[in-house]
Design a protein around this motif. Structure first.
Motif, PDB file in Angstrom:
ATOM      1  N   ALA A   1       0.842  -1.199   0.000  1.00  0.00           N
ATOM      2  CA  ALA A   1       0.000   0.000   0.000  1.00  0.00           C
ATOM      3  C   ALA A   1       0.866   1.233   0.000  1.00  0.00           C
ATOM      4  O   ALA A   1       1.777   1.356   0.806  1.00  0.00           O
ATOM      5  CB  ALA A   1      -0.909   0.004   1.221  1.00  0.00           C
ATOM      6  N   LEU A   2       0.590   2.156  -0.914  1.00  0.00           N
ATOM      7  CA  LEU A   2       1.416   3.343  -1.020  1.00  0.00           C
ATOM      8  C   LEU A   2       0.661   4.594  -0.617  1.00  0.00           C
ATOM      9  O   LEU A   2       1.165   5.689  -0.753  1.00  0.00           O
ATOM     10  CB  LEU A   2       1.934   3.477  -2.462  1.00  0.00           C
ATOM     11  N   ASN A   3      -0.552   4.450  -0.109  1.00  0.00           N
ATOM     12  CA  ASN A   3      -1.266   5.577   0.488  1.00  0.00           C
ATOM     13  C   ASN A   3      -1.192   5.447   1.995  1.00  0.00           C
ATOM     14  O   ASN A   3      -1.364   4.374   2.548  1.00  0.00           O
ATOM     15  CB  ASN A   3      -2.731   5.596   0.028  1.00  0.00           C
ATOM     16  N   VAL A   4      -0.934   6.548   2.668  1.00  0.00           N
ATOM     17  CA  VAL A   4      -0.737   6.501   4.117  1.00  0.00           C
ATOM     18  C   VAL A   4      -2.022   6.083   4.809  1.00  0.00           C
ATOM     19  O   VAL A   4      -3.064   6.681   4.582  1.00  0.00           O
ATOM     20  CB  VAL A   4      -0.313   7.887   4.629  1.00  0.00           C
ATOM     21  N   PRO A   5      -1.981   5.037   5.655  1.00  0.00           N
ATOM     22  CA  PRO A   5      -3.197   4.619   6.351  1.00  0.00           C
ATOM     23  C   PRO A   5      -3.558   5.558   7.490  1.00  0.00           C
ATOM     24  O   PRO A   5      -2.816   5.697   8.454  1.00  0.00           O
ATOM     25  CB  PRO A   5      -2.832   3.229   6.883  1.00  0.00           C
ATOM     26  N   SER A   6      -4.662   6.255   7.365  1.00  0.00           N
ATOM     27  CA  SER A   6      -5.341   6.910   8.488  1.00  0.00           C
ATOM     28  C   SER A   6      -4.707   8.202   8.989  1.00  0.00           C
ATOM     29  O   SER A   6      -5.332   8.920   9.728  1.00  0.00           O
ATOM     30  CB  SER A   6      -5.468   5.949   9.687  1.00  0.00           C
ATOM     31  N   VAL A   7      -3.459   8.502   8.636  1.00  0.00           N
ATOM     32  CA  VAL A   7      -2.795   9.675   9.194  1.00  0.00           C
ATOM     33  C   VAL A   7      -2.689  10.739   8.106  1.00  0.00           C
ATOM     34  O   VAL A   7      -1.933  10.595   7.157  1.00  0.00           O
ATOM     35  CB  VAL A   7      -1.387   9.323   9.727  1.00  0.00           C
TER      36      VAL A   7
ATOM     37  N   PHE B   1       5.853   2.533  24.863  1.00  0.00           N
ATOM     38  CA  PHE B   1       6.629   2.108  23.698  1.00  0.00           C
ATOM     39  C   PHE B   1       6.431   3.124  22.583  1.00  0.00           C
ATOM     40  O   PHE B   1       5.300   3.515  22.289  1.00  0.00           O
ATOM     41  CB  PHE B   1       6.175   0.727  23.221  1.00  0.00           C
ATOM     42  N   GLN B   2       7.529   3.536  21.973  1.00  0.00           N
ATOM     43  CA  GLN B   2       7.476   4.448  20.841  1.00  0.00           C
ATOM     44  C   GLN B   2       8.329   3.852  19.726  1.00  0.00           C
ATOM     45  O   GLN B   2       9.523   3.619  19.916  1.00  0.00           O
ATOM     46  CB  GLN B   2       8.005   5.831  21.220  1.00  0.00           C
ATOM     47  N   ASP B   3       7.704   3.591  18.564  1.00  0.00           N
ATOM     48  CA  ASP B   3       8.492   2.921  17.526  1.00  0.00           C
ATOM     49  C   ASP B   3       7.876   3.094  16.148  1.00  0.00           C
ATOM     50  O   ASP B   3       6.876   3.796  15.984  1.00  0.00           O
ATOM     51  CB  ASP B   3       8.672   1.436  17.855  1.00  0.00           C
ATOM     52  N   PHE B   4       8.459   2.393  15.174  1.00  0.00           N
ATOM     53  CA  PHE B   4       8.164   2.579  13.759  1.00  0.00           C
ATOM     54  C   PHE B   4       7.865   1.255  13.087  1.00  0.00           C
ATOM     55  O   PHE B   4       8.013   0.187  13.663  1.00  0.00           O
ATOM     56  CB  PHE B   4       9.364   3.205  13.048  1.00  0.00           C
ATOM     57  N   ASP B   5       7.488   1.363  11.808  1.00  0.00           N
ATOM     58  CA  ASP B   5       7.684   0.263  10.878  1.00  0.00           C
ATOM     59  C   ASP B   5       8.613   0.780   9.783  1.00  0.00           C
ATOM     60  O   ASP B   5       9.032   1.944   9.820  1.00  0.00           O
ATOM     61  CB  ASP B   5       6.350  -0.249  10.306  1.00  0.00           C
ATOM     62  N   THR B   6       8.966  -0.066   8.846  1.00  0.00           N
ATOM     63  CA  THR B   6       9.947   0.333   7.824  1.00  0.00           C
ATOM     64  C   THR B   6       9.295   0.761   6.516  1.00  0.00           C
ATOM     65  O   THR B   6       9.999   1.000   5.530  1.00  0.00           O
ATOM     66  CB  THR B   6      10.919  -0.829   7.539  1.00  0.00           C
ATOM     67  N   TRP B   7       7.982   0.872   6.504  1.00  0.00           N
ATOM     68  CA  TRP B   7       7.294   1.224   5.261  1.00  0.00           C
ATOM     69  C   TRP B   7       7.336   2.732   5.006  1.00  0.00           C
ATOM     70  O   TRP B   7       7.155   3.535   5.905  1.00  0.00           O
ATOM     71  CB  TRP B   7       5.825   0.795   5.332  1.00  0.00           C
ATOM     72  N   PHE B   8       7.556   3.106   3.744  1.00  0.00           N
ATOM     73  CA  PHE B   8       7.299   4.467   3.284  1.00  0.00           C
ATOM     74  C   PHE B   8       5.911   4.498   2.645  1.00  0.00           C
ATOM     75  O   PHE B   8       5.431   3.511   2.086  1.00  0.00           O
ATOM     76  CB  PHE B   8       8.322   4.914   2.237  1.00  0.00           C
ATOM     77  N   TYR B   9       5.276   5.669   2.748  1.00  0.00           N
ATOM     78  CA  TYR B   9       3.980   5.887   2.129  1.00  0.00           C
ATOM     79  C   TYR B   9       4.029   7.221   1.384  1.00  0.00           C
ATOM     80  O   TYR B   9       4.968   7.996   1.520  1.00  0.00           O
ATOM     81  CB  TYR B   9       2.864   5.938   3.179  1.00  0.00           C
ATOM     82  N   THR B  10       2.974   7.489   0.602  1.00  0.00           N
ATOM     83  CA  THR B  10       2.894   8.763  -0.093  1.00  0.00           C
ATOM     84  C   THR B  10       1.471   9.297  -0.037  1.00  0.00           C
ATOM     85  O   THR B  10       0.513   8.522   0.009  1.00  0.00           O
ATOM     86  CB  THR B  10       3.342   8.636  -1.560  1.00  0.00           C
TER      87      THR B  10
END
Length: 353
Positions: free
Chosen positions: A22-28, A210-219
């Motif tokens: 998915a290349l559209n940002v989910p929800s944000v 907990f504060q963290d990420f995933d490795t996905w880029f979105y656009t």
């Protein structure tokens, strides 16, 4: 305590698998500022410390040097793939600034009160968060642990650091009021075990965050696609990390793990982390600028060891790849962002470890 602006938050996605491809940002949502860019896209823009670590110093300071970068020398070198040299430490400190900026200056979101007594910073890195907390909460004894002894020696008197592998069994004799875990994406093999250890060593009524990420880029409607160099890079990072058992995408899974560990009053927020100055919002534009800088400055540090260990790439191949990645990162028409997940929860007063 400052709180995040409402428009910068949204519920976290259920799992990273639902985002694959998915290349559209989910929800944000992030509003894009109007851009006038040529079509060629070339435009740029405590006691625990003393009881355990004394005998380890000679071992942990025996760093490994590979391809001109310095790495930790403590135990299994495959557990952590990023450097621990000055260049990487500067990047981590810059990221600390970006993360606190995203939270409107707050160091945490968990409601820990005005006078916490004992705080653990898991995977403290350069120690900058622990030091800031020591200044903010003089009542607290703050302990930071990390696999590398890269923290400064001149710190507030209520702050101490120890060297430890946080995935081993913890041996603390006293429980904590608050346990803080930040920015361990790509570094942990067994996240549920980490959650269980946090549950065991926080006091009943105490908090974890907990504060963290995933490795996905979105656009947000930009030129970024699954065929881009950046997308191929993150796909390969995920593949390489999983070869060694490391989880690259903890962010959207954290809320579920926290609940499964037994914590109550769990809350979660998802924040947009743009890459570049394309957002219209002033704060997000500043976050994006710093985020772009930290990526451009240390792409080789994020890439070299995992690409070499997992796929046999040599340093020259990595340099060519990173040059291509920088071209894409500098293109504001990509409209890149990734997500930042913050989850906190409380140990029930009647909890049984």
């Amino acid at each position: 305590m400052a709180s995040p602006k409402e428009k910068s938050t949204s519920p976290a996605p259920a799992s990273p698998s639902s985002q694959h491809g998915a290349l559209n940002v989910p929800s944000v949502d992030v509003e894009v500022e109007s851009l006038e860019v040529e079509d060629d896209g070339d435009s740029a823009y405590g006691n625990d410390l003393e009881s355990y670590t004394t005998s380890l110093k000679s071992t942990v300071l025996n760093y490994r040097f590979e391809n001109g970068r310095r790495y930790h020398g403590y135990k299994d070198e495959a557990t952590y793939f990023w450097p621990n040299d000055d260049e990487e430490n500067d990047r981590l400190d810059l990221y600390h600034h970006v993360q606190t900026l995203s939270l409107d200056g707050a160091l945490h979101l968990a409601p820990i009160g005005d006078e916490p007594q004992r705080i653990l910073d898991v995977g403290t890195g350069t120690g900058i968060w622990a030091i800031d907390m020591g200044d903010k909460y003089p009542s607290a004894e703050i302990l930071g642990n990390d696999i590398s002894p890269i923290q400064p020696t001149l710190v507030p008197p209520n702050v101490k650091f120890e060297v430890d592998d946080l995935e081993e069994e913890w041996v603390y004799s006293t429980k904590f009021d608050y346990i803080h875990v930040r920015y361990l994406a790509c570094s942990i093999r067994d996240w549920p075990k980490l959650m269980r250890q946090c549950f065991k060593f926080v006091k009943p009524g105490g908090w974890v965050e907990f504060q963290d990420f995933d490795t996905w880029f979105y656009t947000r409607g930009g030129l970024y696609t699954k065929d881009s160099k950046l997308s191929q890079w993150t796909d390969k990072l995920r593949e390489g990390l999983r070869k060694f058992g490391n989880e690259p995408d903890p962010g959207p899974q954290i809320e579920g793990w926290v609940r499964e560990a037994g914590f109550a009053n769990v809350e979660a927020r998802t924040f947009p982390f743009p890459v570049g100055t394309w957002p219209k919002d002033k704060k997000l534009k500043e976050i994006g600028a710093f985020n772009l800088v930290q990526l451009l400055d240390n792409l080789e540090g994020l890439t070299t060891r995992i690409y070499h260990n997992a796929f046999g790439w040599n340093p020259d191949e990595v340099k060519v790849l990173c040059a291509d990645l920088r071209q894409e990162l500098k293109n504001p028409r990509m409209l890149l962002q990734h997500n930042y997940y913050v989850v906190w929860g409380q140990k029930p007063l009647n909890a049984v470890d």
